[in-house]
Scaffold this motif. Structure first.
Motif, mmCIF file in Angstrom:
data_model
loop_
_atom_site.group_PDB
_atom_site.id
_atom_site.type_symbol
_atom_site.label_atom_id
_atom_site.label_comp_id
_atom_site.label_asym_id
_atom_site.label_seq_id
_atom_site.Cartn_x
_atom_site.Cartn_y
_atom_site.Cartn_z
ATOM 1 N N MET A 158 -15.147 -4.358 -2.464
ATOM 2 C CA MET A 158 -14.152 -3.623 -1.700
ATOM 3 C C MET A 158 -12.983 -4.547 -1.418
ATOM 4 O O MET A 158 -13.170 -5.605 -0.790
ATOM 5 C CB MET A 158 -14.766 -3.136 -0.390
ATOM 6 N N PRO A 159 -11.792 -4.187 -1.886
ATOM 7 C CA PRO A 159 -10.627 -5.034 -1.624
ATOM 8 C C PRO A 159 -10.372 -5.189 -0.123
ATOM 9 O O PRO A 159 -10.559 -4.248 0.647
ATOM 10 C CB PRO A 159 -9.473 -4.281 -2.288
ATOM 11 N N LEU A 160 -9.970 -6.380 0.284
ATOM 12 C CA LEU A 160 -9.631 -6.614 1.680
ATOM 13 C C LEU A 160 -8.491 -5.688 2.087
ATOM 14 O O LEU A 160 -7.542 -5.484 1.348
ATOM 15 C CB LEU A 160 -9.217 -8.077 1.896
ATOM 16 N N GLY A 161 -8.605 -5.107 3.243
ATOM 17 C CA GLY A 161 -7.562 -4.211 3.737
ATOM 18 C C GLY A 161 -7.665 -2.787 3.222
ATOM 19 O O GLY A 161 -6.880 -1.925 3.620
ATOM 20 N N PHE A 162 -8.628 -2.515 2.354
ATOM 21 C CA PHE A 162 -8.747 -1.185 1.770
ATOM 22 C C PHE A 162 -9.039 -0.129 2.836
ATOM 23 O O PHE A 162 -8.407 0.923 2.867
ATOM 24 C CB PHE A 162 -9.839 -1.164 0.698
ATOM 25 N N LEU A 200 -8.926 -0.394 -6.478
ATOM 26 C CA LEU A 200 -10.274 0.004 -6.896
ATOM 27 C C LEU A 200 -10.386 0.181 -8.404
ATOM 28 O O LEU A 200 -11.339 -0.275 -9.015
ATOM 29 C CB LEU A 200 -10.684 1.325 -6.229
ATOM 30 N N PHE A 201 -9.419 0.880 -8.993
ATOM 31 C CA PHE A 201 -9.550 1.299 -10.387
ATOM 32 C C PHE A 201 -8.518 0.734 -11.343
ATOM 33 O O PHE A 201 -8.610 0.960 -12.542
ATOM 34 C CB PHE A 201 -9.509 2.831 -10.471
ATOM 35 N N GLY A 202 -7.514 0.029 -10.821
ATOM 36 C CA GLY A 202 -6.529 -0.591 -11.695
ATOM 37 C C GLY A 202 -5.152 0.048 -11.626
ATOM 38 O O GLY A 202 -5.004 1.220 -11.291
ATOM 39 N N GLU A 203 -4.148 -0.752 -11.958
ATOM 40 C CA GLU A 203 -2.749 -0.311 -11.946
ATOM 41 C C GLU A 203 -2.545 0.857 -12.906
ATOM 42 O O GLU A 203 -3.059 0.849 -14.022
ATOM 43 C CB GLU A 203 -1.813 -1.457 -12.356
ATOM 44 N N GLY A 204 -1.799 1.840 -12.453
ATOM 45 C CA GLY A 204 -1.437 2.969 -13.302
ATOM 46 C C GLY A 204 -2.481 4.076 -13.383
ATOM 47 O O GLY A 204 -2.205 5.151 -13.924
ATOM 48 N N THR A 205 -3.665 3.840 -12.844
ATOM 49 C CA THR A 205 -4.732 4.837 -12.943
ATOM 50 C C THR A 205 -4.353 6.117 -12.205
ATOM 51 O O THR A 205 -4.548 7.224 -12.725
ATOM 52 C CB THR A 205 -6.059 4.281 -12.380
ATOM 53 N N PHE A 206 -3.822 5.983 -11.007
ATOM 54 C CA PHE A 206 -3.480 7.172 -10.229
ATOM 55 C C PHE A 206 -2.479 8.051 -10.971
ATOM 56 O O PHE A 206 -2.655 9.261 -11.051
ATOM 57 C CB PHE A 206 -2.939 6.785 -8.851
#
Length: 162
Positions: A36-40, A66-72
């Motif tokens: 889990m990324p800090l601050g998530f 969580l899933f990588g740049e551009g995923t959203f």
């Protein structure tokens, strides 16, 4: 005892220890989160309070760690709906916390009237499955149980004398 450094960088090391398992979500291959990324959590709470008023770009900040740049953006282009999005985020957060949750379990939490209760029920189901599997193994090779001493189970109460 010295450990031999076989990695050229932190990123190479972390890629190796994090597993690198992938899944396809809405046509996009993503790496399964393992931390889990800090601050998530704080960012998630901020977006929850903003609700429908949040511009779509705000959610990129939630998905990228969580899933990588551009995923959203790829999910939006693929026509992902809000229940799908919440299911993917719920699943990703569980994976990041070390809970191997199925997509169906994440969906049941998202669509439940009481998501906290649904998450607890899913957790209880997984625990019961683990307990059943381990207890059936011990019962298969089990012998008799040891008797309990009378000292620990007997009554210390004395009968009255008339």
């Amino acid at each position: 005892m010295t450990a031999k450094n076989t990695h050229e960088s932190w990123d190479a090391f972390w890629a190796e220890v994090s597993g690198g398992r992938t899944e396809i979500i809405r046509g996009v291959e993503v790496t399964v989160p393992t931390d889990m990324p800090l601050g998530f959590q704080a960012r998630l709470e901020q977006l929850r309070h903003l609700g429908e008023e949040s511009p779509l770009e705000e959610f990129e900040d939630l998905v990228s760690p969580l899933f990588g740049e551009g995923t959203f953006g790829q999910w939006v282009d693929a026509g992902m709906g809000s229940k799908e999005f919440l299911t993917a985020i719920t699943w990703g957060m569980a994976q990041a916390k070390g809970t191997d949750m199925s997509f169906r379990e994440a969906y049941e939490i998202v669509t439940s009237d009481d998501p906290g209760k649904a998450a607890g029920a899913n957790r209880a189901t997984r625990r019961a499955a683990k307990t059943t599997a381990s207890s059936s193994r011990s019962a298969a090779g089990g012998g008799r149980s040891k008797p309990t001493s009378r000292a620990s189970t007997g009554s210390s109460r004395k009968t009255s004398q008339r």
